[in-house]
Design an enzyme around this catalytic site. Structure first.
Site, PDB file in Angstrom:
ATOM      1  CG  MET A   1     -11.713  -3.025   5.333  1.00  0.00           C
ATOM      2  SD  MET A   1     -10.227  -2.585   4.394  1.00  0.00           S
ATOM      3  CE  MET A   1      -9.292  -1.610   5.580  1.00  0.00           C
TER       4      MET A   1
ATOM      5  CG  HIS B   1      -3.874  -1.555  -1.484  1.00  0.00           C
ATOM      6  ND1 HIS B   1      -4.982  -2.323  -1.786  1.00  0.00           N
ATOM      7  CD2 HIS B   1      -4.255  -0.744  -0.461  1.00  0.00           C
ATOM      8  CE1 HIS B   1      -5.986  -1.998  -0.968  1.00  0.00           C
ATOM      9  NE2 HIS B   1      -5.566  -1.031  -0.157  1.00  0.00           N
TER      10      HIS B   1
ATOM     11  CB  SER C   1      -0.898   0.026   1.239  1.00  0.00           C
ATOM     12  OG  SER C   1      -1.460   1.320   1.383  1.00  0.00           O
TER      13      SER C   1
ATOM     14  CG  HIS D   1      -9.175   0.026  -0.326  1.00  0.00           C
ATOM     15  ND1 HIS D   1      -8.588  -0.126   0.922  1.00  0.00           N
ATOM     16  CD2 HIS D   1     -10.517  -0.044  -0.110  1.00  0.00           C
ATOM     17  CE1 HIS D   1      -9.530  -0.270   1.842  1.00  0.00           C
ATOM     18  NE2 HIS D   1     -10.709  -0.212   1.242  1.00  0.00           N
TER      19      HIS D   1
ATOM     20  CG  ASP E   1      -6.076  -2.826   3.307  1.00  0.00           C
ATOM     21  OD1 ASP E   1      -4.985  -2.560   3.848  1.00  0.00           O
ATOM     22  OD2 ASP E   1      -6.738  -1.999   2.640  1.00  0.00           O
TER      23      ASP E   1
ATOM     24  CG  ASP F   1      -5.160   2.491   0.868  1.00  0.00           C
ATOM     25  OD1 ASP F   1      -6.096   1.671   0.800  1.00  0.00           O
ATOM     26  OD2 ASP F   1      -4.025   2.203   1.317  1.00  0.00           O
TER      27      ASP F   1
ATOM     28  CG  MET G   1      -8.416   7.107   2.411  1.00  0.00           C
ATOM     29  SD  MET G   1      -7.656   7.134   4.043  1.00  0.00           S
ATOM     30  CE  MET G   1      -6.647   5.644   3.964  1.00  0.00           C
TER      31      MET G   1
ATOM     32  CG  MET H   1     -11.277   3.118   2.213  1.00  0.00           C
ATOM     33  SD  MET H   1      -9.724   3.101   3.118  1.00  0.00           S
ATOM     34  CE  MET H   1      -8.589   3.220   1.732  1.00  0.00           C
TER      35      MET H   1
END
Ligand code: DX5
Ligand code: ZN
Length: 232
Positions: free
Chosen positions: A146, A42, A19, A75, A184, A44, A46, A77
């Site tokens: 998660m 990965h 990540s 990913h 994760d 992320d 957000m 979020m």
């Protein structure tokens, strides 16, 4: 990439996805060069709404996509993912995972992501049950369990998520599904074996990789531990 179709019963088909949340954001290209043996990167995303933290959006992901030698495992979020999710598939991400809690029609969104050409993943927060997905496993290429509350790197692995992962792995095996099972949060040398034993085949690790002196060696070592646990 080291895997083929990644069936959950194939012990050799494991993926280690570092990540970049734990990487140096202003030296991203150099950071990507330190994880050459990774299967996916990965990424992320957000939005400071679905989770109380903010990273980056499609513009940054597009640049990472353009410069990364490794395929992207995005990913999301973010809230309102039915609206914003497809854009990440359109910019070329190999895999796009959205949160079940944020989608109004998860199956429709997964179909849309696949139709654009990306793998479709769905993620569940620690308090969210997975049983609702049992009838639609094949609509997804990946299910992300998660193992921390989403939002921040460097948190402790939640071992209490292992029974949920085990139920999911049993169900996938029973139905002959080839869906990848991802974990994760808090994945490290000391926790990866538990997750592999419970049925995970795809592992995200942020601080355990980018916090190491040699991130690529950390990827290799995590892979080795996961493989050994998977064979038991
Ligand atoms: C947390 C993110 C994770 C995070 C994991 O919300 O989804 O991908 O980067 O970081 P570590 O491996 O440090 O727990
Ligand atoms: Zn993540």
């Amino acid at each position: 990439m080291n895997g083929d179709n990644g069936g959950v019963s194939d012990a050799d088909a494991l993926r280690i996805n570092p990540s970049i949340l734990a990487a140096d954001f202003v030296n991203m290209q150099a950071e990507l060069g330190r994880i050459r043996s990774a299967d996916f990167v990965h990424v992320d995303v957000m939005d400071n709404h679905f989770v109380p933290n903010l990273t980056f959006g499609p513009q940054m992901v597009e640049r990472i996509q353009a410069t990364s030698p490794i395929p992207l495992d995005v990913h999301l979020m973010i809230s309102d993912v039915d609206r914003w999710g497809p854009g990440y598939a359109e910019l070329g991400a190999a895999s796009v995972t959205f949160h079940l809690e944020a989608a109004t029609d998860p199956v429709a969104l997964a179909r849309r992501l696949r139709s654009i050409g990306s793998r479709a993943g769905v993620a569940v927060k620690p308090a969210t049950p997975v049983e609702g997905l049992f009838d639609v496993l094949d609509e997804f290429d990946q299910i992300l369990v998660m193992t921390v509350e989403p939002g921040f790197g460097g948190q402790s692995f939640m071992a209490d998520q292992m029974p949920k992962l085990r139920r999911l792995a049993d169900e996938a095996r029973r139905g002959g599904s080839s869906v990848w099972l991802q974990v994760d949060g808090g994945i490290s040398e000391s926790t990866i074996a538990q997750a592999a034993e419970a049925g995970a085949d795809t592992f995200v690790a942020g601080s355990a990789v980018f916090g190491a002196d040699d991130p690529d060696a950390a990827v290799a070592s995590l892979r080795d531990r996961a493989l050994r646990a998977h064979r038991h």
